[in-house]
Design a protein around this motif. Structure first.
Motif, PDB file in Angstrom:
ATOM      1  N   VAL A  44     -83.026  30.972 -93.762  1.00 17.97           N
ATOM      2  CA  VAL A  44     -83.026  29.051 -94.196  1.00 17.97           C
ATOM      3  C   VAL A  44     -82.592  28.245 -92.758  1.00 17.97           C
ATOM      4  O   VAL A  44     -82.290  29.131 -91.604  1.00 17.97           O
ATOM      5  CB  VAL A  44     -82.080  28.969 -95.146  1.00 17.97           C
ATOM      6  CG1 VAL A  44     -82.001  29.997 -96.614  1.00 17.97           C
ATOM      7  CG2 VAL A  44     -80.953  29.274 -94.008  1.00 17.97           C
ATOM      8  N   ARG A  45     -83.362  26.802 -93.520  1.00 18.11           N
ATOM      9  CA  ARG A  45     -82.842  25.692 -92.432  1.00 18.11           C
ATOM     10  C   ARG A  45     -81.755  25.689 -91.776  1.00 18.11           C
ATOM     11  O   ARG A  45     -81.035  26.039 -92.049  1.00 18.11           O
ATOM     12  CB  ARG A  45     -84.118  24.150 -93.065  1.00 18.11           C
ATOM     13  CG  ARG A  45     -83.144  23.212 -92.099  1.00 18.11           C
ATOM     14  CD  ARG A  45     -84.336  22.063 -92.958  1.00 18.11           C
ATOM     15  NE  ARG A  45     -83.380  22.012 -93.860  1.00 18.11           N
ATOM     16  CZ  ARG A  45     -82.416  21.274 -93.750  1.00 18.11           C
ATOM     17  NH1 ARG A  45     -81.725  20.929 -92.188  1.00 18.11           N
ATOM     18  NH2 ARG A  45     -81.452  21.330 -94.650  1.00 18.11           N
ATOM     19  N   GLY A  49     -77.911  26.678 -93.226  1.00 16.96           N
ATOM     20  CA  GLY A  49     -77.359  27.459 -92.935  1.00 16.96           C
ATOM     21  C   GLY A  49     -76.204  27.594 -92.355  1.00 16.96           C
ATOM     22  O   GLY A  49     -75.156  27.986 -92.835  1.00 16.96           O
ATOM     23  N   LEU A 111     -80.681  34.667 -93.584  1.00 18.41           N
ATOM     24  CA  LEU A 111     -80.040  34.711 -95.357  1.00 18.41           C
ATOM     25  C   LEU A 111     -78.442  35.542 -94.972  1.00 18.41           C
ATOM     26  O   LEU A 111     -78.103  34.901 -95.920  1.00 18.41           O
ATOM     27  CB  LEU A 111     -81.324  34.800 -95.816  1.00 18.41           C
ATOM     28  CG  LEU A 111     -80.459  34.385 -97.662  1.00 18.41           C
ATOM     29  CD1 LEU A 111     -80.329  33.270 -97.946  1.00 18.41           C
ATOM     30  CD2 LEU A 111     -81.448  34.303 -98.735  1.00 18.41           C
TER      31      LEU A 111
END
Length: 256
Positions: A44-45, A49, A111
């Motif tokens: 995730v960005r 995150g 993630l």
């Protein structure tokens, strides 16, 4: 109350044992995030995150404080010193989840790392908040608890180092860049992991100020989890840059 104290003790010892196990694991391989992340991992960005994984450590104690304030808590009442210490804990995670996550230019975060970190932050936020609000009977004051002043000062020094080091690292990149450059200035003149050193000092100061098993367990876990990261970064910098400063240590100035 005895049941609550037992739960706090068990969770604290779980942190200590988990920290030792994580330290041993890190001697064999790097945690798979940041520069060491595998390319095939789902990520995730970076800002999102960091927000998702760190914000529970801010929200859980905040919820406990609000419940205490409305009289729905089950504890013995909140002393000013203990409340301020919990707010000190929350201050770090407000910075980390709200400010740092908005400013960071780091790589996307895997993630699974976000998920595990969010679980840890939720449990630790509950542990620290529950202990201070519901299990600690002693009232901490500047006059009766000299360790409170010493620990608070140490925490402030660590937080300053941590924020300043984050700013140095962030300014090494332009938005969207994932290149690595030699950090210079501040504590980076002495150690490669200045940001990690700052955070370890923070939580050691917190442990001294609170003077409890849960606070010590968290400080110990922090040192075990990000201390090896500083050493791994140090080796990586040495491999990447032929002109990397030879006098610079990994984590502890002049020593390690």
């Amino acid at each position: 109350m005895e049941c609550q104290r037992a739960a706090v003790s068990y969770l604290s010892w779980a942190l200590i044992v988990g920290g030792g196990a994580y330290l041993l694991q890190q001697t064999r391989s790097c945690a798979q995030y940041g520069r060491y992340a595998a390319e095939q991992q789902r990520c995730v960005r970076s800002g999102l995150g960091w927000f998702l994984q760190e914000v529970p450590a801010f929200l859980v104690p905040l919820l406990l404080l609000l419940l205490q304030g409305t009289g729905t808590g089950t504890g013995t009442g909140t002393g000013t010193g203990r409340t301020l210490l919990l707010c000190t804990f929350m201050l770090h995670y407000f910075y980390r989840s709200i400010i740092y996550s908005f400013l960071t230019r780091g790589r996307p975060v895997p993630l699974n790392i976000v998920l595990f970190a969010a679980i840890f932050c939720s449990l630790n936020g509950f542990l620290q908040g529950h202990y201070l609000l519901h299990c600690s009977h002693s009232e901490l004051t500047w006059t009766t608890s000299p360790h409170l002043a010493a620990g608070s000062l140490l925490f402030a020094v660590g937080l300053t180092i941590n924020i300043h080091s984050d700013n140095i690292l962030r300014n090494l990149r332009k938005p969207g860049e994932y290149v690595y450059r030699i950090p210079r200035g501040g504590m980076f003149e002495w150690v490669s992991g200045a940001n990690f050193l700052g955070e370890i000092i923070e939580w050691c100061g917190y442990a001294v100020a609170v003077w409890s098993l849960p606070a010590f367990a968290f400080a110990f876990f922090t040192a075990c989890s990000i201390g090896p990261r500083a050493y791994q970064h140090h080796r990586d910098y040495q491999k990447r840059f032929e002109d990397y400063p030879r006098s610079r240590k990994a984590l502890i100035p002049f020593i390690l």
